[in-house]
Motif scaffolding. Structure first.
Motif, PDB file in Angstrom:
ATOM      1  N   ILE A  55       0.834  -1.211   0.000  1.00  0.00           N
ATOM      2  CA  ILE A  55       0.000   0.000   0.000  1.00  0.00           C
ATOM      3  C   ILE A  55       0.863   1.253   0.000  1.00  0.00           C
ATOM      4  N   ILE A  56       1.938   1.245   0.799  1.00  0.00           N
ATOM      5  CA  ILE A  56       2.846   2.402   0.837  1.00  0.00           C
ATOM      6  C   ILE A  56       3.514   2.596  -0.523  1.00  0.00           C
ATOM      7  N   LEU A  57       3.920   1.504  -1.145  1.00  0.00           N
ATOM      8  CA  LEU A  57       4.563   1.594  -2.465  1.00  0.00           C
ATOM      9  C   LEU A  57       3.604   2.202  -3.490  1.00  0.00           C
ATOM     10  N   THR A  58       2.357   1.708  -3.506  1.00  0.00           N
ATOM     11  CA  THR A  58       1.391   2.137  -4.524  1.00  0.00           C
ATOM     12  C   THR A  58       0.897   3.555  -4.281  1.00  0.00           C
ATOM     13  N   ASN A  59       0.558   3.863  -3.025  1.00  0.00           N
ATOM     14  CA  ASN A  59      -0.137   5.120  -2.736  1.00  0.00           C
ATOM     15  C   ASN A  59       0.758   6.260  -2.277  1.00  0.00           C
ATOM     16  N   VAL A  60       1.988   5.956  -1.901  1.00  0.00           N
ATOM     17  CA  VAL A  60       2.890   7.008  -1.410  1.00  0.00           C
ATOM     18  C   VAL A  60       4.098   7.155  -2.335  1.00  0.00           C
ATOM     19  N   ILE A  61       4.893   6.090  -2.445  1.00  0.00           N
ATOM     20  CA  ILE A  61       6.153   6.191  -3.190  1.00  0.00           C
ATOM     21  C   ILE A  61       5.893   6.401  -4.674  1.00  0.00           C
ATOM     22  N   ARG A  62       4.899   5.695  -5.225  1.00  0.00           N
ATOM     23  CA  ARG A  62       4.598   5.829  -6.652  1.00  0.00           C
ATOM     24  C   ARG A  62       3.438   6.780  -6.922  1.00  0.00           C
ATOM     25  N   SER A  63       3.080   7.551  -5.935  1.00  0.00           N
ATOM     26  CA  SER A  63       2.018   8.545  -6.104  1.00  0.00           C
ATOM     27  C   SER A  63       2.522   9.681  -7.000  1.00  0.00           C
ATOM     28  N   PRO A  64       1.647  10.292  -7.803  1.00  0.00           N
ATOM     29  CA  PRO A  64       2.077  11.434  -8.637  1.00  0.00           C
ATOM     30  C   PRO A  64       2.493  12.648  -7.812  1.00  0.00           C
ATOM     31  N   THR A  65       2.060  12.701  -6.535  1.00  0.00           N
ATOM     32  CA  THR A  65       2.435  13.823  -5.673  1.00  0.00           C
ATOM     33  C   THR A  65       3.886  13.673  -5.218  1.00  0.00           C
ATOM     34  N   PRO A  66       4.726  14.691  -5.415  1.00  0.00           N
ATOM     35  CA  PRO A  66       6.125  14.596  -4.953  1.00  0.00           C
ATOM     36  C   PRO A  66       6.190  14.363  -3.448  1.00  0.00           C
ATOM     37  N   ILE A  67       7.147  13.557  -3.021  1.00  0.00           N
ATOM     38  CA  ILE A  67       7.283  13.237  -1.598  1.00  0.00           C
ATOM     39  C   ILE A  67       8.009  14.379  -0.896  1.00  0.00           C
ATOM     40  N   ASN A  68       7.365  14.952   0.138  1.00  0.00           N
ATOM     41  CA  ASN A  68       8.002  16.057   0.866  1.00  0.00           C
ATOM     42  C   ASN A  68       9.003  15.528   1.895  1.00  0.00           C
ATOM     43  N   ASP A  69       9.722  16.439   2.549  1.00  0.00           N
ATOM     44  CA  ASP A  69      10.799  16.048   3.467  1.00  0.00           C
ATOM     45  C   ASP A  69      10.284  15.237   4.652  1.00  0.00           C
ATOM     46  N   GLU A  70       9.135  15.634   5.203  1.00  0.00           N
ATOM     47  CA  GLU A  70       8.624  14.932   6.386  1.00  0.00           C
ATOM     48  C   GLU A  70       8.220  13.505   6.039  1.00  0.00           C
ATOM     49  N   MET A  71       7.595  13.333   4.873  1.00  0.00           N
ATOM     50  CA  MET A  71       7.233  11.985   4.432  1.00  0.00           C
ATOM     51  C   MET A  71       8.495  11.165   4.162  1.00  0.00           C
ATOM     52  N   SER A  72       9.497  11.786   3.533  1.00  0.00           N
ATOM     53  CA  SER A  72      10.765  11.085   3.275  1.00  0.00           C
ATOM     54  C   SER A  72      11.379  10.608   4.585  1.00  0.00           C
TER      55      SER A  72
END
Length: 729
Positions: free
Chosen positions: A277-294
């Motif tokens: 779920i994290i891979l599909t909805n977060v890492i591969r999401s079209p939204t760029p990953i911000n610093d806090e999420m990283s």
């Protein structure tokens, strides 16, 4: 003549009146200044008034922070923190919903100030807020601002988290468990649960029983990255605080994964679902990953790696038959043999056959290979990796074993020994067993792409090792050299952050031994090492000049100044302070900032001073006073490496946590230079080598009879036409 240092010129506002320009004497008591201001507007009972900074923070001026007032500051005369706390305490209990909402908005805003927070907490305000939450009568904005005020008040660390009831925890958990919930309420609820878990072992157990993985998954599947970040933060907090026995379970222990409590969240099937779920909805999401999420993904990855620590530090028991059976299985798969019947006549024959096969498998101890796994690290983890490789990549495993067993003894790549050393190396590269860093955002997406990513990582690397061994035409004496090359190949491949294991494998294909030699040759040419005696004498002669140059650079950097972060209990609310050295190198100027500066910080904004002559010593690492204080920071290796303190008269300390290793080296070098001590940082050594190498090359150039211009040559004029340009298109 400049005004006295203790006099500050400010403007003071009062609703309904014209602002006053006033000179404040910082030597006078604050109460006397407030009384004088009140008398100017004919206001009685001056003890019921206070001064605030007239900006978005609205922080109260106290004896502790009054030195933050700068020339030109705008202050506001307002009711005292106690009076404001009493009024808000009454207003938030109003029967009118509109009045109550406005009161809660004001409370959420005022609670950011620690002076007000202390007064409101003294009125048992936290208990009132928890009762309002437990009652369950407020929804929407009312509930959102109630939770916001609660979070702000608790963030000051005045009240212990252990004081909250199970009813309150259940209510907060219920907001997280609901499928449709106001975004602001959900965000605050997740933040509260995270803080509860991190700050209380007792609350960890209560929270973990209330939240299930199935209830968190919808929040990860949404599109709001802030909610996703808070959700992963809760998972990380529960993961971090979980007792060792709760971190891993066998598959049969839990049947319904989605409904399992988060005390068992590291169960292998739960990890698989979360990972996907994290891979599909977060890492591969079209939204760029911000610093806090990283950062949260990095923490989750580190905690996942640390699950290997138990096996890594477990020695094999040579007498344990179950463990010995794993080695028998490796032999069976490699040579396609079954265990012979256990009878006396064939005992010697079987021992001889086992010894021969274990030698082919590349174990150091041919008689009892179990002894090879008594070294920790990597312990039993190496055997786990070997078995996974043998079962899931059987063709590659058989090929490697048979290929090497058919070579001459000195040219064979010993599979057993290689696997053990490679596992140890990978644990070092992935820093298995280390706590997450406070400031790191460095996660590897490829480890989220496979349910058994660590084992697959090993499988790729063991095949790389065998390939590199052949390319190097190595013998048993070259074992350590091969391991060094393999480490370099892996590290260089990881620096590009491959998105998948296939990309990592592809990157390794391009980093053959020949390519590594080319890279090394190129790097060697850039930093030649001259060893002849005249060259060494020239180096020694030049070295003091270079050291003086480095010293001046460090002091110039200190004069420019640096913004330092004040570490708080919650990462999302950073506070900053700035420090710089005066141009004459005699005084350190410092002061607090509202936010990270974008440009140069004005000199008059740094009110505090520390004469360099008063500095006694520079202390680093775990010896610093702020690293000895209670809290999680003292366990954080990276923060320890960035901490330093300045000891000055009367055993006072000015404590720093550098933003990165570079700034740490600059400041410790600069401060040591001011004290006349040697600059010993890694950065100084690196600069010395770079500058020395450049200077040596310049001095050794054949420049006889060549006039070196003092100024660069002028740029030639543009040509009259460009007819000589040929366009291939």
């Amino acid at each position: 003549m400049p005004p006295p240092a203790d006099i500050v010129k400010v403007a003071i506002e009062w609703p309904g009146a014209f602002p006053k320009l006033m000179e404040i004497d910082q030597k006078k008591p604050l109460s006397a200044i407030i009384k004088e201001v009140c008398e100017g507007w004919s206001l009685g009972n001056h003890e019921n008034f206070a001064l605030q900074i007239a900006d978005s923070t609205n922080f109260y001026i106290t004896e502790k922070n009054r030195n933050d007032i700068k020339n030109g500051s705008i202050l506001r005369l307002t009711t005292s923190p106690y009076q404001t706390a009493v009024q808000l305490h009454e207003r938030i209990q109003s029967s009118s919903m509109d009045a109550k909402l406005e009161a809660l908005k004001d409370l959420a805003n005022a609670s950011r100030d620690i002076t007000f927070a202390q007064e409101f907490i003294n009125l048992d305000g936290i208990s009132l807020l928890t009762q309002m939450v437990e009652s369950g009568t407020d929804f929407g904005d009312l509930l959102s601002f109630t939770l916001t005020a609660f979070v702000e008040l608790m963030d000051h660390g005045i009240v212990s988290w252990d004081t909250f009831s199970v009813a309150f925890i259940k209510k907060i958990a219920s907001y997280v468990n609901k499928s449709a919930m106001d975004t602001a309420v959900l965000q605050r609820s997740l933040a509260i649960l995270e803080s509860m878990v991190l700050n209380s072992q007792d609350l960890y157990h209560k929270v973990a029983q209330e939240i299930t993985i199935g209830q968190l998954i919808p929040h990860l599947q949404g599109t709001d990255q802030d909610i996703q970040t808070y959700t992963i933060a809760v998972i990380n907090a529960l993961f971090l605080k979980a007792p060792e026995e709760k971190r891993q379970f066998d598959d049969e222990h839990i049947v319904d994964i989605l409904n399992c409590p988060l005390t068992e969240m590291s169960h292998i099937l739960a990890q698989k679902q979360l990972r996907s779920i994290i891979l599909t909805n977060v890492i591969r999401s079209p939204t760029p990953i911000n610093d806090e999420m990283s950062h949260q993904l990095y923490v989750l990855q580190v905690l996942t790696f640390n699950l290997l620590e138990d096996r890594m530090m477990t020695k094999m028991d040579p007498q344990d038959q179950a463990q010995r059976d794993i080695i028998f299985e490796l032999r069976r798969i490699a040579f396609d043999v079954e265990c012979e019947p256990n009878n006396g006549s064939s005992m010697e024959k079987r021992k001889s056959m086992y010894t021969r096969d274990y030698k082919k498998l590349g174990f150091i101890n041919h008689v009892n290979p179990a002894v090879d796994f008594t070294q920790i690290p990597p312990g039993m983890l190496a055997l786990d990796n070997m078995l996974y490789f043998a079962r899931h990549h059987q063709d590659a495993y058989i090929r490697i074993v048979l290929e090497n067993s058919s070579r001459e003894d000195k040219h064979e790549c010993p599979f057993g020994r290689s696997s053990i050393e490679l596992t140890k190396m990978l644990c070092e590269i992935l820093k298995v067993g280390e706590l997450p860093s406070e400031n790191c955002h460095d996660f590897h997406p490829m480890f989220f792409t496979h349910d058994r990513s660590i084992e697959e990582f090993f499988c790729i690397c063991i095949q790389l090792l065998n390939k590199t061994w052949k390319e190097m035409r190595a013998t048993s004496e070259d074992f350590n050299k091969v391991m060094q090359v393999v480490r370099e190949q892996i590290m260089r491949a990881l620096t590009v952050k491959p998105n998948s294991l296939d990309q990592f494998k592809s990157r390794l294909q391009n980093l053959s031994y020949t390519e590594i030699l080319k890279i090394r040759q190129s790097e060697r040419m850039n930093q030649e090492d001259f060893q002849s005696r005249p060259i060494l004498e020239l180096r020694e002669k030049i070295q003091p000049e270079i050291m003086e140059l480095i010293k001046q650079q460090r002091l110039n950097r200190l004069c420019e100044g640096t913004c330092f972060r004040k570490i708080s209990s919650r990462r999302r609310q950073d506070k900053f302070w700035y420090c710089r050295l005066s141009p004459n190198h005699k005084v350190l100027h410092y002061g607090d900032l509202e936010e990270s500066p974008q440009g140069e910080v004005p000199h008059d904004s740094l009110q505090d001073k520390l004469p360099v002559a008063d500095i006694k010593a520079v202390i680093t690492g775990k010896d610093c006073p702020h690293m000895k204080e209670k809290g999680a920071l003292k366990q954080n290796k990276e923060v320890l490496e960035l901490a330093f303190s300045v000891l000055y008269e009367s055993d006072e300390y000015l404590n720093f946590i550098a933003p990165d290793k570079h700034e740490y080296c600059v400041w410790t070098d600069g401060l040591n230079a001011l004290l006349g001590k040697e600059m010993t940082s890694d950065y100084t050594k690196s600069d010395m080598e770079t500058l020395l190498s450049m200077e040596m090359k310049l001095r050794l150039l054949d420049l006889e009879n060549i006039q070196i211009p003092e100024a660069p040559p002028p740029i030639p004029k543009e040509p009259s036409n460009y007819d000589f340009v040929y366009d291939c298109n």
